[in-house]
Scaffold this active site. Structure first.
Site, PDB file in Angstrom:
ATOM      1  CD  GLU A 117      -6.721   5.665  -5.058  1.00 55.29           C
ATOM      2  OE1 GLU A 117      -7.227   4.807  -4.304  1.00 55.29           O
ATOM      3  OE2 GLU A 117      -6.256   5.402  -6.174  1.00 55.29           O
ATOM      4  CB  THR A 121     -14.667   0.173  -6.869  1.00 60.65           C
ATOM      5  OG1 THR A 121     -13.770  -0.202  -7.912  1.00 60.65           O
ATOM      6  CG2 THR A 121     -14.072   1.325  -6.063  1.00 60.65           C
ATOM      7  CD  GLU A 138      -8.224  -4.279  -9.936  1.00 61.45           C
ATOM      8  OE1 GLU A 138      -8.426  -3.227  -9.290  1.00 61.45           O
ATOM      9  OE2 GLU A 138      -7.110  -4.862  -9.947  1.00 61.45           O
ATOM     10  CG  ASP A 165     -11.480   1.409 -13.487  1.00 56.35           C
ATOM     11  OD1 ASP A 165     -11.767   2.599 -13.234  1.00 56.35           O
ATOM     12  OD2 ASP A 165     -10.495   0.828 -12.973  1.00 56.35           O
ATOM     13  CD  GLU A 177      -0.440  -1.495 -13.202  1.00 52.00           C
ATOM     14  OE1 GLU A 177      -0.609  -0.564 -12.406  1.00 52.00           O
ATOM     15  OE2 GLU A 177      -0.880  -2.636 -12.976  1.00 52.00           O
TER      16      GLU A 177
END
Length: 852
Positions: A88, A433, A347, A235, A329
């Protein structure tokens, strides 16, 4: 919309990491109740401001950008003694600093703004990069998942460095930021470490399927979780392989991506679905649901040039979005809600933008309009935008993650913007990302990787497996109707998958046990005679911190062998009753504040009661505090309660008794607020209020339950505005009446062994509610259930608990079992149900480690 979110962060939260939009304050780690791994993104470094820097420039807010950069340089410290997520911190903070630096350099070259800038953000980025490097000190080169910004990973003062596992995306999503840092500064150490981690993951792929697992041991390289998909946990690993080729021009990255992509399309892609499989048995599905993070994949397919499956998957996601207003989710293969949260993830908007860029089809502008409208209708609150706690009810969660400002508004602005609206050409940049902008000019940097490519000649490349250029979409689809023809059948599949549920009917079907002393269904935890009977059977009570009590049976403490046997039967019957009740779980309810200045924008998740009015027809009214606040005796301020919705505090008497007292005073409804300070629907399972063991047909008003945190929001509103009007309903209003199926909390069972010690967990002595447990159960003989009307989670434990090693082996072995839909739970065996539930729980925890 951006101004509303950004200005509220600056006004109410800065310099905190994130805004809490329901309570209009900043989220400071350590001062708020812990949310587990989610809080690892917070490092006391003004996360949202750094994450938003390049968004300000893209939205033509150069004056605000310059002021924000000055704030970052003067206020932000990166040497805090705090443990943060390496993943993160890399994508949000390091990426934010590099994106801000890229924008500052671009503006400075334009000679109108940032003329004072001397690479200060880049210097901060290098400082942060050096603080992340100790995490890579492993034999494999895979980074530890967490690092202490001040002390690294070694030594007790770091409070980390003991982890053994990390997710594939966590280790494989470093190359863009670290390579950019190396190319900007000329120091190769960052890119070398990121490349080494990617090389290790590539070597550890399953060679037959060419897939990677979700979780890997950072020391041994063994796959801990062998399920493989394109969502949470994996991902951005695939995303960064392709984008590393775009940014750095290294053919090896494209070769690896295309090898993986061919396997994804062979095993995981089942248009329009993307389903996880096992890496060793890729034809075996690993689950029957999908998580929302895979919504980025159609956008990546556009970058790859594979437009047809991108259109199909995007259309499926769009139909699910229209059905539930947001992407849940997680959702099942028949498009029902699996996990109901939605933390305002970007996304789907990202893929919508890329598909519009590729096709020019105005259909995707309409999809973008849907996203905009739903954000404004359901997520916008007075102090920003609030995440959705439950897409079925429209209830909110007190969080606005930094990625909402970093990504959502970038992609939506780009979707609708004309060329003249943009201050620079976005084609000169690659999006990370986290949607940070890194210039493609970095590929011409003097630094090049010292690691030799595996490719020596062009002849070694399998050109049938991948293409070196993206195809022209005009040639792919000469017929303008072709994309529409792809979408139509998918729309029909989703529409027909979600029948409107029949009206709820409360049914018990209980097989009674032979009881000679006290039937479990008659037990009341505040009845002294019942407690004495339990004592004679060897059952004692232990008070828990959360307000419940735990019943523990010691057969040796019973007054006789016969009484001990009665105690065992009592515990078994309690669990049988609990099991039946959990099969009839009520869905959550919504309390919507509709008066000024809220106007329905604040929605609180509420627990239902198993008695009183059905809220299929909502109840609207002003709230007032009942006196006495507990509501356990006749209401003394009946003149104020009459015609109002009464606020009550939990405790001292039964919920049904409170309801009767306010009903007698003329109330039209009631809201019970938890007295357990700090409790919240964010962390606690759905709460149900039960009756008092008698008939509750006389109670005709609705009664709902709020945890302490949500209750305080309502009380603070009442304190500030005096007149607060709310709507009690089965879901938030002012939304399309889409058909939707209510998901229930998983229930887990295991056979009860004939042990001499068994345990039952109940509510506080008043035994007021039923609260389905959502905690992990060890393979010891354990059951968690909630008995009829009086008691909450029931748990029976045997002395013969299996050791941890056996539990771990059992958990690993479960990966070979094929999961089933929860709707078939009645026909599942005990072991299969437990294995399926454990898999879901583990996957949810993994999502938190990734990006949740």
């Amino acid at each position: 919309m951006f101004d509303h979110a950004y200005q509220n962060y600056m006004d109410h939260a800065y310099p905190a990491d994130e805004l809490m939009p329901l309570t209009c304050r900043g989220r400071v780690r350590g001062l708020e109740p812990s949310r587990g791994d989610v809080d690892d993104a917070l490092g006391k470094f003004s996360l949202t401001l750094i994450d938003t820097l390049d968004t300000l420039v893209l939205l033509n807010k150069t004056t605000e950008f310059e002021a924000a950069v000055r704030r970052v340089l003067s206020d932000v410290r990166l040497d805090n003694d705090i443990v943060v997520s390496v993943f993160e911190t890399n994508i949000r903070v390091l990426g934010g600093l590099l994106g801000g630096h890229s924008m500052a350099v671009m503006l400075k070259e334009g000679r109108q703004h940032m003329q004072w800038y001397q690479d200060e953000l880049l210097n901060m980025a290098k400082d942060l990069g050096l603080r992340l490097l100790p995490a890579f000190n492993t034999s494999s080169g895979l980074p530890y998942p967490r690092v202490n910004l001040k002390h690294g990973v070694r030594g007790p003062e770091t409070r980390t460095g003991t982890e053994t596992d990390t997710c594939t995306a966590c280790a494989g999503t470093m190359i863009l930021e670290f390579a950019a840092l190396s190319r900007f500064t000329g120091d190769p150490v960052f890119e070398e470490h990121a490349r080494r981690a990617l090389d290790f993951l590539w070597e550890k792929r399953q060679r037959n399927s060419n897939l990677v697992g979700t979780t890997i041991n950072i020391h041994s390289g063994e796959w801990v979780r062998r399920d493989s998909g394109v969502g949470a946990g994996i991902d951005s690993y695939y995303e960064y392989l392709l984008k590393a080729y775009v940014l750095l021009g290294d053919d090896e990255f494209l070769q690896r991506f295309n090898t993986h992509y061919a396997s994804i399309m062979k095993y995981i892609s089942q248009p329009p679905l993307l389903l996880d499989v096992h890496i060793h048995k890729p034809l075996l599905p690993a689950r029957t649901w999908m998580d929302s993070l895979l919504a980025f994949f159609p956008g990546l397919q556009v970058l790859k040039g594979d437009i047809r499956p991108a259109i199909e998957t995007h259309e499926m996601l769009y139909q699910v979005t229209k059905k539930h207003n947001f992407l849940p989710e997680a959702f099942t293969t028949d498009f029902r809600v699996h996990w109901a949260q939605h933390p305002l993830r970007p996304e789907f908007a990202e893929s919508t933008y890329f598909l519009y860029k590729a096709t020019g089809d105005p259909y995707y502008l309409e999809a973008g309009r849907t996203i905009l409208d739903n954000l404004n209708r359901f997520a916008r609150v007075p102090c920003g935008f609030a995440a959705m706690k439950d897409v079925r009810t429209g209830s909110h969660e007190d969080r606005m993650d930094s990625f909402f400002l970093a990504e959502m508004f970038k992609y939506l602005f780009l979707l609708f913007a004309e060329t003249d609206d943009l201050p620079f050409d976005v084609e000169d940049y690659v999006f990370t990302t986290e949607a940070h902008l890194l210039p493609l000019s970095l590929s011409t940097s003097p630094y090049s990787s010292p690691i030799a490519s595996n490719r020596t000649t062009d002849e070694e490349l399998d050109d049938s497996n991948f293409d070196w250029t993206c195809p022209n979409t005009r040639l792919l689809f000469p017929d303008p109707a072709f994309p529409r023809n792809l979408r139509e059948p998918i729309r029909g599949v989703v529409d027909k998958s979600c029948p409107r549920p029949a009206p709820y009917r409360y049914v018990f079907c209980v097989k009674p046990f032979k009881m000679t002393i006290l039937p479990a269904q008659d037990f009341m935890a505040n009845n002294p005679e019942h407690l004495e009977l339990l004592r004679r059977m060897g059952v004692s009570l232990i008070h828990l911190k959360d307000g419940r009590v735990q019943l523990v049976q010691h057969a040796t403490q019973a007054v006789s062998a016969v009484a001990a046997e009665d105690g065992v039967r009592f515990m078994q019957e309690m669990m049988e009753l609990s099991s039946q009740q959990q099969k009839e779980q009520l869905p959550p309810r919504a309390i919507q504040i509709v008066s000024h200045p809220f106007f329905g924008r604040v929605v609180l998740t509420a627990g239902p009661a198993q008695f009183g009015t059905d809220l299929s027809k909502s109840v609207r009214g002003f709230v007032t505090v009942a006196e006495p606040y507990r509501g356990c005796s006749e209401i003394t301020n009946a003149e104020y309660v009459q015609g109002h919705i009464a606020l009550l505090q939990r405790g001292q008497c039964m919920f049904a008794e409170k309801a009767r007292h306010i009903q007698k005073a003329g109330a039209i409804g009631g809201i019970v607020i938890d007295d357990n300070e700090g409790s919240s629907s964010d962390t606690a399972p759905l709460f149900q209020m039960a009756g008092d063991g008698r008939s509750t047909d006389d109670i005709t008003l609705p009664l709902l339950f709020l945890f302490h945190k949500e209750g305080n929001i309502l009380l603070e509103a009442l304190k500030e505005y005096r007149e607060v009007e709310v709507l009690l309903s089965d879901k938030a209003r002012d939304r399309e009446e889409d058909c939707q199926t209510e998901a229930t909390t998983p229930t887990s069972f295991e056979p009860v062994s004939q042990s001499q010690i068994s345990t039952v967990e109940l509510d506080e002595s008043a035994a007021e509610e039923v609260s389905p447990a959502q905690e992990e159960i060890s393979p010891a003989t354990t059951a968690e259930e909630a008995p009829q009307e009086e008691v909450s989670p029931v748990e029976q434990q045997a002395d013969s608990a299996q050791p941890k090693e056996e539990r771990d082996e059992k958990r690993d072995s479960e990966e070979t079992k094929e999961p089933r839909d929860d709707t078939d739970s009645n026909s599942q065996s005990v072991d299969e149900m437990l294995a399926d539930w454990r898999e879901d729980l583990e996957a949810f925890r993994q999502m938190e480690k990734d990006e949740l």
